[in-house]
Design a protein around this motif. Structure first.
Motif, PDB file in Angstrom:
ATOM      1  N   ASP A 107      41.815  36.777  58.922  1.00  0.00           N
ATOM      2  CA  ASP A 107      42.617  37.821  59.680  1.00  0.00           C
ATOM      3  C   ASP A 107      42.584  39.367  59.511  1.00  0.00           C
ATOM      4  OD1 ASP A 107      44.606  39.905  60.184  1.00  0.00           O
ATOM      5  OD2 ASP A 107      46.706  38.133  59.251  1.00  0.00           O
ATOM      6  N   PRO A 108      41.517  40.380  60.065  1.00  0.00           N
ATOM      7  CA  PRO A 108      41.038  40.872  59.329  1.00  0.00           C
ATOM      8  C   PRO A 108      42.031  42.548  59.202  1.00  0.00           C
ATOM      9  CG  PRO A 108      40.302  41.520  61.468  1.00  0.00           C
ATOM     10  CD  PRO A 108      40.752  40.071  60.963  1.00  0.00           C
ATOM     11  N   THR A 109      43.505  42.020  59.478  1.00  0.00           N
ATOM     12  CA  THR A 109      44.518  43.158  59.594  1.00  0.00           C
ATOM     13  C   THR A 109      45.301  42.701  58.454  1.00  0.00           C
ATOM     14  OG1 THR A 109      45.784  41.674  60.660  1.00  0.00           O
ATOM     15  CG2 THR A 109      44.588  42.536  61.838  1.00  0.00           C
ATOM     16  N   ASP A 110      45.329  41.545  57.662  1.00  0.00           N
ATOM     17  CA  ASP A 110      45.984  41.356  55.786  1.00  0.00           C
ATOM     18  C   ASP A 110      45.451  42.178  55.020  1.00  0.00           C
ATOM     19  OD1 ASP A 110      47.180  40.465  53.835  1.00  0.00           O
ATOM     20  OD2 ASP A 110      47.256  37.846  55.049  1.00  0.00           O
ATOM     21  N   ALA A 111      46.029  42.917  54.294  1.00  0.00           N
ATOM     22  CA  ALA A 111      45.083  43.461  53.453  1.00  0.00           C
ATOM     23  C   ALA A 111      45.517  42.952  51.625  1.00  0.00           C
ATOM     24  CB  ALA A 111      46.426  45.611  53.102  1.00  0.00           C
ATOM     25  N   GLY A 112      46.912  42.102  51.688  1.00  0.00           N
ATOM     26  CA  GLY A 112      46.892  41.164  51.045  1.00  0.00           C
ATOM     27  C   GLY A 112      46.649  40.024  50.360  1.00  0.00           C
ATOM     28  N   GLY A 113      45.591  39.575  51.019  1.00  0.00           N
ATOM     29  CA  GLY A 113      44.933  38.331  50.780  1.00  0.00           C
ATOM     30  C   GLY A 113      45.034  37.331  52.072  1.00  0.00           C
ATOM     31  N   GLN A 114      44.826  36.117  52.043  1.00  0.00           N
ATOM     32  CA  GLN A 114      44.225  35.739  53.188  1.00  0.00           C
ATOM     33  C   GLN A 114      45.343  33.979  53.584  1.00  0.00           C
ATOM     34  OE1 GLN A 114      41.694  36.300  56.471  1.00  0.00           O
ATOM     35  NE2 GLN A 114      42.916  38.211  55.484  1.00  0.00           N
ATOM     36  N   PHE A 115      46.130  34.210  54.918  1.00  0.00           N
ATOM     37  CA  PHE A 115      46.690  33.247  55.036  1.00  0.00           C
ATOM     38  C   PHE A 115      47.940  32.985  53.542  1.00  0.00           C
ATOM     39  CE2 PHE A 115      42.843  32.764  56.443  1.00  0.00           C
ATOM     40  CZ  PHE A 115      42.571  33.461  57.624  1.00  0.00           C
ATOM     41  N   CYS A 116      48.409  31.720  52.966  1.00  0.00           N
ATOM     42  CA  CYS A 116      48.522  31.538  52.048  1.00  0.00           C
ATOM     43  C   CYS A 116      47.914  31.818  50.799  1.00  0.00           C
ATOM     44  CB  CYS A 116      48.777  29.979  51.924  1.00  0.00           C
ATOM     45  SG  CYS A 116      47.747  28.780  51.413  1.00  0.00           S
ATOM     46  N   ASP A 117      46.859  31.782  50.455  1.00  0.00           N
ATOM     47  CA  ASP A 117      46.074  33.108  49.276  1.00  0.00           C
ATOM     48  C   ASP A 117      46.511  34.447  48.855  1.00  0.00           C
ATOM     49  OD1 ASP A 117      44.878  30.905  48.346  1.00  0.00           O
ATOM     50  OD2 ASP A 117      43.766  30.398  50.454  1.00  0.00           O
ATOM     51  N   ARG A 118      47.610  34.467  48.112  1.00  0.00           N
ATOM     52  CA  ARG A 118      47.633  36.156  48.454  1.00  0.00           C
ATOM     53  C   ARG A 118      46.750  36.662  46.932  1.00  0.00           C
ATOM     54  NH1 ARG A 118      47.969  36.704  53.015  1.00  0.00           N
ATOM     55  NH2 ARG A 118      49.043  38.839  52.455  1.00  0.00           N
ATOM     56  N   GLY A 119      46.584  37.632  46.581  1.00  0.00           N
ATOM     57  CA  GLY A 119      46.439  38.485  45.709  1.00  0.00           C
ATOM     58  C   GLY A 119      44.919  39.520  45.943  1.00  0.00           C
ATOM     59  N   GLU A 120      44.483  40.100  45.052  1.00  0.00           N
ATOM     60  CA  GLU A 120      43.160  41.038  44.930  1.00  0.00           C
ATOM     61  C   GLU A 120      42.141  40.337  45.203  1.00  0.00           C
ATOM     62  OE1 GLU A 120      41.818  41.465  40.395  1.00  0.00           O
ATOM     63  OE2 GLU A 120      42.063  43.802  41.882  1.00  0.00           O
ATOM     64  N   SER A 121      42.308  38.814  44.896  1.00  0.00           N
ATOM     65  CA  SER A 121      40.574  38.032  44.745  1.00  0.00           C
ATOM     66  C   SER A 121      40.260  37.306  45.529  1.00  0.00           C
ATOM     67  CB  SER A 121      41.167  36.806  43.886  1.00  0.00           C
ATOM     68  OG  SER A 121      41.364  36.558  43.780  1.00  0.00           O
ATOM     69  N   TYR A 122      41.779  37.317  46.872  1.00  0.00           N
ATOM     70  CA  TYR A 122      41.631  36.761  48.676  1.00  0.00           C
ATOM     71  C   TYR A 122      41.756  37.819  49.325  1.00  0.00           C
ATOM     72  CZ  TYR A 122      42.778  32.175  45.816  1.00  0.00           C
ATOM     73  OH  TYR A 122      42.840  31.732  44.826  1.00  0.00           O
ATOM     74  N   ARG A 123      41.325  39.553  49.054  1.00  0.00           N
ATOM     75  CA  ARG A 123      40.719  40.152  50.183  1.00  0.00           C
ATOM     76  C   ARG A 123      39.858  39.588  51.059  1.00  0.00           C
ATOM     77  NH1 ARG A 123      40.805  45.156  46.601  1.00  0.00           N
ATOM     78  NH2 ARG A 123      39.628  43.628  45.142  1.00  0.00           N
ATOM     79  N   THR A 124      39.415  40.338  51.752  1.00  0.00           N
ATOM     80  CA  THR A 124      38.306  40.626  52.352  1.00  0.00           C
ATOM     81  C   THR A 124      37.218  41.601  52.750  1.00  0.00           C
ATOM     82  OG1 THR A 124      39.552  41.549  54.761  1.00  0.00           O
ATOM     83  CG2 THR A 124      39.820  38.765  54.630  1.00  0.00           C
ATOM     84  N   ALA A 125      36.743  41.435  52.908  1.00  0.00           N
ATOM     85  CA  ALA A 125      35.494  42.655  52.670  1.00  0.00           C
ATOM     86  C   ALA A 125      34.052  42.017  53.029  1.00  0.00           C
ATOM     87  CB  ALA A 125      34.933  42.988  51.431  1.00  0.00           C
ATOM     88  N   ILE A 126      33.554  42.576  53.997  1.00  0.00           N
ATOM     89  CA  ILE A 126      31.924  42.248  53.881  1.00  0.00           C
ATOM     90  C   ILE A 126      31.343  43.343  53.399  1.00  0.00           C
ATOM     91  CG2 ILE A 126      29.762  42.386  55.242  1.00  0.00           C
ATOM     92  CD1 ILE A 126      31.777  42.317  57.748  1.00  0.00           C
ATOM     93  N   PHE A 127      30.291  43.091  52.146  1.00  0.00           N
ATOM     94  CA  PHE A 127      29.588  43.547  51.255  1.00  0.00           C
ATOM     95  C   PHE A 127      28.185  43.775  51.870  1.00  0.00           C
ATOM     96  CE2 PHE A 127      32.669  42.183  48.786  1.00  0.00           C
ATOM     97  CZ  PHE A 127      33.096  42.697  47.720  1.00  0.00           C
ATOM     98  N   ALA A 128      27.840  44.767  51.968  1.00  0.00           N
ATOM     99  CA  ALA A 128      26.723  44.534  52.919  1.00  0.00           C
ATOM    100  C   ALA A 128      25.504  45.672  52.264  1.00  0.00           C
ATOM    101  CB  ALA A 128      27.038  45.188  54.309  1.00  0.00           C
ATOM    102  N   THR A 129      24.527  45.260  52.726  1.00  0.00           N
ATOM    103  CA  THR A 129      23.009  46.216  52.386  1.00  0.00           C
ATOM    104  C   THR A 129      22.655  47.422  53.019  1.00  0.00           C
ATOM    105  OG1 THR A 129      21.192  45.810  53.615  1.00  0.00           O
ATOM    106  CG2 THR A 129      21.786  44.038  51.059  1.00  0.00           C
ATOM    107  N   PRO A 130      22.296  48.529  52.372  1.00  0.00           N
ATOM    108  CA  PRO A 130      22.623  49.960  53.051  1.00  0.00           C
ATOM    109  C   PRO A 130      21.583  49.111  54.683  1.00  0.00           C
ATOM    110  CG  PRO A 130      21.868  50.438  51.171  1.00  0.00           C
ATOM    111  CD  PRO A 130      21.224  48.791  51.527  1.00  0.00           C
TER     112      PRO A 130
END
Length: 198
Positions: A107-130
């Motif tokens: 859910d890329p619209t949720d800044a607080g985590g994903q589904f029932c898992d809340r907190g900074e470690s559960y945020r979404t992100a893509i870690f990309a090379t240049p």
């Protein structure tokens, strides 16, 4: 299989693996990509079912703490995300396809985590090379058009990836009943249908 046949089988396998025969294949060229999609058990399971993905490794990335542990990351304050390093065969699946697929698993619209898992470690992100960044941004823009809503998933520069503890790796295979119960009770599938439809 009898013992008599076992040495013959071993010799046949050794001959195939040696690369000396005409049937030997060239070494597989693989590349990697890093995605944070909430619980890494689920992200790993989602990617490993995708054709062209060789494997996925659960771990931590994006934070300030060296050698993070699950307990420290879960407690907060490390800056790390639960993430998955995906190893894939670019001859079978492209990075662009992986990035598009990723957005449909979160859910890329949720800044607080994903589904029932809340907190900074559960945020979404893509870690990309240049080199991957342009493709990741294009996948994000496409997802944003589909959702017609606010996208909060950032595209960040790939950082050092720390593998998670062994008991987290392939959790969905080692503990299938517990994993399915967790995924269902966390509401992942229900929310994905709500966000993305079928």
């Amino acid at each position: 299989m009898t013992r008599l046949h076992l040495p013959l089988l071993c010799l046949a396998i050794a001959a195939c693996d040696s690369g000396s025969g005409p049937a030997s294949a060239s070494p597989q060229r693989t590349e990697t990509a890093i995605f944070a999609g909430g619980c890494f058990w689920c992200t790993e399971a989602d990617f490993e079912k995708l054709p062209g993905v060789v494997g996925a490794l659960s771990g931590y990335t994006g934070g300030r703490t060296a050698n993070p542990t699950y307990e420290r990351v879960s407690a907060g304050g490390t800056g790390h995300y639960e993430a998955v390093k995906v190893t894939y065969d670019p001859a079978r699946v492209s990075y662009a396809q992986l990035a598009r697929y990723y957005f449909r698993t979160v859910d890329p619209t949720d800044a607080g985590g994903q589904f029932c898992d809340r907190g900074e470690s559960y945020r979404t992100a893509i870690f990309a090379t240049p080199q991957q960044r342009r493709l990741a941004e294009a996948a994000k823009a496409e997802a944003g058009r589909s959702l017609k809503g606010r996208m909060v998933t950032p595209i960040l520069l790939a950082a050092r990836f720390y593998p998670a503890e062994d008991y987290h790796q392939d959790y969905y295979k080692k503990n299938p009943i517990r994993y399915r119960y967790y995924r269902f009770s966390c509401g992942r599938e229900a929310r994905l249908k709500e966000v993305w439809g079928r």
